[in-house]
Enzyme design. Structure first.
Site, short mmCIF file in Angstrom:
data_model
loop_
_atom_site.label_atom_id
_atom_site.label_comp_id
_atom_site.label_asym_id
_atom_site.label_seq_id
_atom_site.Cartn_x
_atom_site.Cartn_y
_atom_site.Cartn_z
N LYS A 144 0.90 -1.11 0.02
CA LYS A 144 0.02 0.15 0.20
C LYS A 144 0.87 1.19 0.06
CE LYS A 144 -4.47 0.67 -0.04
NZ LYS A 144 -5.57 -0.06 -0.31
P1 NAD Z 1 -13.03 7.60 -2.36
O1 NAD Z 1 -12.16 8.60 -2.15
O2 NAD Z 1 -13.61 7.47 -3.63
O3 NAD Z 1 -14.50 7.93 -1.53
C1 NAD Z 1 -14.14 8.17 -0.24
C2 NAD Z 1 -15.59 8.72 0.36
O4 NAD Z 1 -15.58 8.47 1.92
C3 NAD Z 1 -15.73 10.10 0.05
O5 NAD Z 1 -17.04 10.36 -0.49
C4 NAD Z 1 -15.37 10.76 1.37
O6 NAD Z 1 -16.22 12.10 1.38
C5 NAD Z 1 -16.16 9.51 2.31
N1 NAD Z 1 -15.62 9.85 3.73
C6 NAD Z 1 -14.41 9.86 4.26
N2 NAD Z 1 -14.40 9.86 5.51
C7 NAD Z 1 -16.00 9.82 5.84
C8 NAD Z 1 -16.37 9.69 7.05
N3 NAD Z 1 -15.65 9.76 8.40
N4 NAD Z 1 -17.93 9.39 6.97
C9 NAD Z 1 -18.70 9.34 5.69
N5 NAD Z 1 -17.89 9.49 4.62
C10 NAD Z 1 -16.57 9.75 4.77
O7 NAD Z 1 -12.54 6.35 -1.97
P2 NAD Z 1 -12.85 4.64 -2.27
O8 NAD Z 1 -11.72 4.37 -3.18
O9 NAD Z 1 -14.34 4.65 -2.67
O10 NAD Z 1 -12.37 4.09 -0.98
C11 NAD Z 1 -13.22 3.99 0.18
C12 NAD Z 1 -12.70 2.87 1.07
O11 NAD Z 1 -12.93 1.48 0.28
C13 NAD Z 1 -11.34 2.83 1.43
O12 NAD Z 1 -11.22 2.16 2.87
C14 NAD Z 1 -10.49 2.18 0.26
O13 NAD Z 1 -9.32 1.64 1.11
C15 NAD Z 1 -11.51 0.91 0.14
N6 NAD Z 1 -11.20 0.09 -1.08
C16 NAD Z 1 -11.29 1.11 -2.17
C17 NAD Z 1 -10.94 0.40 -3.29
C18 NAD Z 1 -10.72 1.05 -4.53
O14 NAD Z 1 -10.95 0.22 -5.59
N7 NAD Z 1 -11.17 2.17 -4.88
C19 NAD Z 1 -10.87 -1.12 -3.52
C20 NAD Z 1 -10.86 -1.68 -1.98
C21 NAD Z 1 -11.20 -1.13 -0.78
#
Ligand code: NAD
Length: 419
Positions: free
Chosen positions: A109
């Site tokens: 990561k």
């Molecule tokens: P992103 O940046 O696209 O979106 C994150 C969202 O969460 C945003 O809308 C933000 O405003 C919101 N957010 C942040 N803190 C918050 C809180 N305390 N309460 C409510 N909303 C909050 O990110 P993403 O890519 O969607 O990733 C989200 C999660 O999924 C992370 O934990 C990431 O590690 C995990 N993840 C992502 C992927 C991927 O392909 N993008 C894959 C596996 C896991």
């Protein structure tokens, strides 16, 4: 990760989860000693020219946890709270995730402590390119392949790919996944994580004999993962009762029109103020009565403090590490059916793997092939975790971790200790 450099609430939680699985597996002590820690952890300084002419030095990280199964793989996060311990925890979870779903990849990561929304396009590009240059000797298609995570997107991946390629002197699309399709990305990557969350929910609903068309859902975090999961659930007839982002939460007992909410978010850059629902706090959102709760924001959102008040039937972890081990126990006792992060959100890394394979072969697949292969892997893995959970009489998290850790440990024992 008992060593002080890596210590943080997230890394302690990741190690705790690992220890529970290791104990249950009666894991080889020497293998366990190695797997508690990352293989390599880089901290880099990233001087970046800001629009006002000043130079700001950001701090970035790349942590490689274990590559016994194949090249390191893992996202890059841009968020103010990024720190070494958090990146170490996320790298460890990547190792178990890749292993659980049977990918020939290891866990890594990366991230930069920054507020991406406050950076201009120029600043974001400068910071991304310098970060890539700083970690250049530690990444590559055969070494370590980054991808998007919170706060990063396909544009950021395009800059990583271009910077790496400029240094090599030729195009190297396989250095990164989650790229635009125009430069070697794959169809279906942007939707993969949210779609995968929904494939695992479909399996859970079958297992629990729930009719999804009569179900309700709540989504915390309306970014890449949360938005797509909400759209895919809505397409199956699930009523989306509430959603949140870092600006606040929206709730409507009659259901929120997801596509309108997505458009509002795109235009206004936040959910707050959406006219199709009532504003509530992020904490209240998690405690709404619903069939399916999807935390899709960040780590440790569900703790021993709020877990007793959760009212969902299925908890599908779109985010990495949203539930603490103490909350796990409470939810298990309450009978909440957990789809753990390393299974629920594995769709992202699975389609990243497809992208990497396509780049290495210069041969691209159709969207149907991507969807079907993704679904096949997630359905098979869900069933494997479910049957391990029943056979070993453990919850779904422990079952998933046991499968993931066991495969890695077996590979380490085959390969032996190089000294
Ligand atoms: P992103 O940046 O696209 O979106 C994150 C969202 O969460 C945003 O809308 C933000 O405003 C919101 N957010 C942040 N803190 C918050 C809180 N305390 N309460 C409510 N909303 C909050 O990110 P993403 O890519 O969607 O990733 C989200 C999660 O999924 C992370 O934990 C990431 O590690 C995990 N993840 C992502 C992927 C991927 O392909 N993008 C894959 C596996 C896991």
């Amino acid at each position: 990760m008992a060593t002080i450099e890596w210590r943080s609430p997230a890394s302690e939680m990741a190690v705790r989860q690992f220890e529970i699985a290791a104990e249950r597996l009666n894991l080889d002590k020497n293998v366990g000693g190695r797997l508690r820690r990352p293989d390599r952890a880089l901290i880099v300084s990233i001087p970046t020219r800001m629009d006002d002419g000043s130079v700001h030095v950001f701090t970035g990280y790349r942590v490689q946890h274990n590559d016994v199964l194949g090249p390191f793989k893992g996202g890059i996060r841009y968020h103010p709270d990024v720190n070494l311990g958090e990146v170490c925890a996320l790298a460890m979870w990547m190792t178990w995730k890749c292993s659980l779903v049977g990918l020939p990849l290891g866990g890594a990561k990366g991230g930069i402590a920054c507020e991406p929304r406050k950076l201009s396009r120029n600043e974001l590009q400068g910071m991304t390119r310098r970060y890539t240059a700083e970690i250049l000797n530690f990444i590559g298609p055969e070494v370590d392949v980054p991808a998007p995570d919170m706060g990063t997107n396909e544009q950021v991946m395009a800059w990583v790919m271009d910077t790496y390629s400029q240094h090599r002197g030729y195009a190297v699309p396989g250095v990164v996944t989650g790229k635009p399709v125009d430069i070697g990305g794959t169809v279906g990557r942007r939707e993969a994580t949210g779609r995968g969350v929904v494939y695992t929910i479909i399996e859970a609903a079958k297992h629990l004999r729930m009719d999804l068309a009569k179900c309700t859902a709540v989504v915390q975090g309306f970014g890449n993962v949360g938005l797509v999961a909400a759209q895919e659930l809505a397409a199956l007839g699930v009523k989306i009762l509430g959603a949140s982002d870092s600006s606040g939460a929206i709730w409507n007992a009659k259901g929120i029109p997801v596509n309108d909410l997505a458009l509002y978010k795109e235009t206004n850059k936040r959910l707050k103020g959406f006219p199709g629902g009532e504003g509530i706090s992020g904490a209240e959102l998690l405690e709404l009565k619903c069939d399916i709760l999807i935390p899709a924001a960040s780590e440790m959102q569900i703790t021993d403090e709020n877990a007793p008040r959760l009212q969902c039937r299925i908890l599908a972890e779109g985010a990495n590490g949203p539930t603490t081990p103490e909350a796990d126990e409470i939810l298990s006792e309450k009978g909440v059916f957990l789809i753990p992060d390393i299974l629920a959100n594995a769709g992202g890394v699975i389609v990243s793997y497809f992208e990497w394979v396509q780049d290495l072969q210069n041969f691209f697949w159709t969207e149907d092939e991507i969807r079907n292969r993704l679904r096949e892997i997630l359905t098979r893995t869900f069933q494997e975790v479910q049957s391990t959970s029943q056979k070993e009489k453990v919850n779904m998290r422990l079952a998933a971790l046991m499968i993931g850790v066991k495969r890695v440990a077996r590979a380490m024992l085959w390969r032996g200790l190089y000294a």
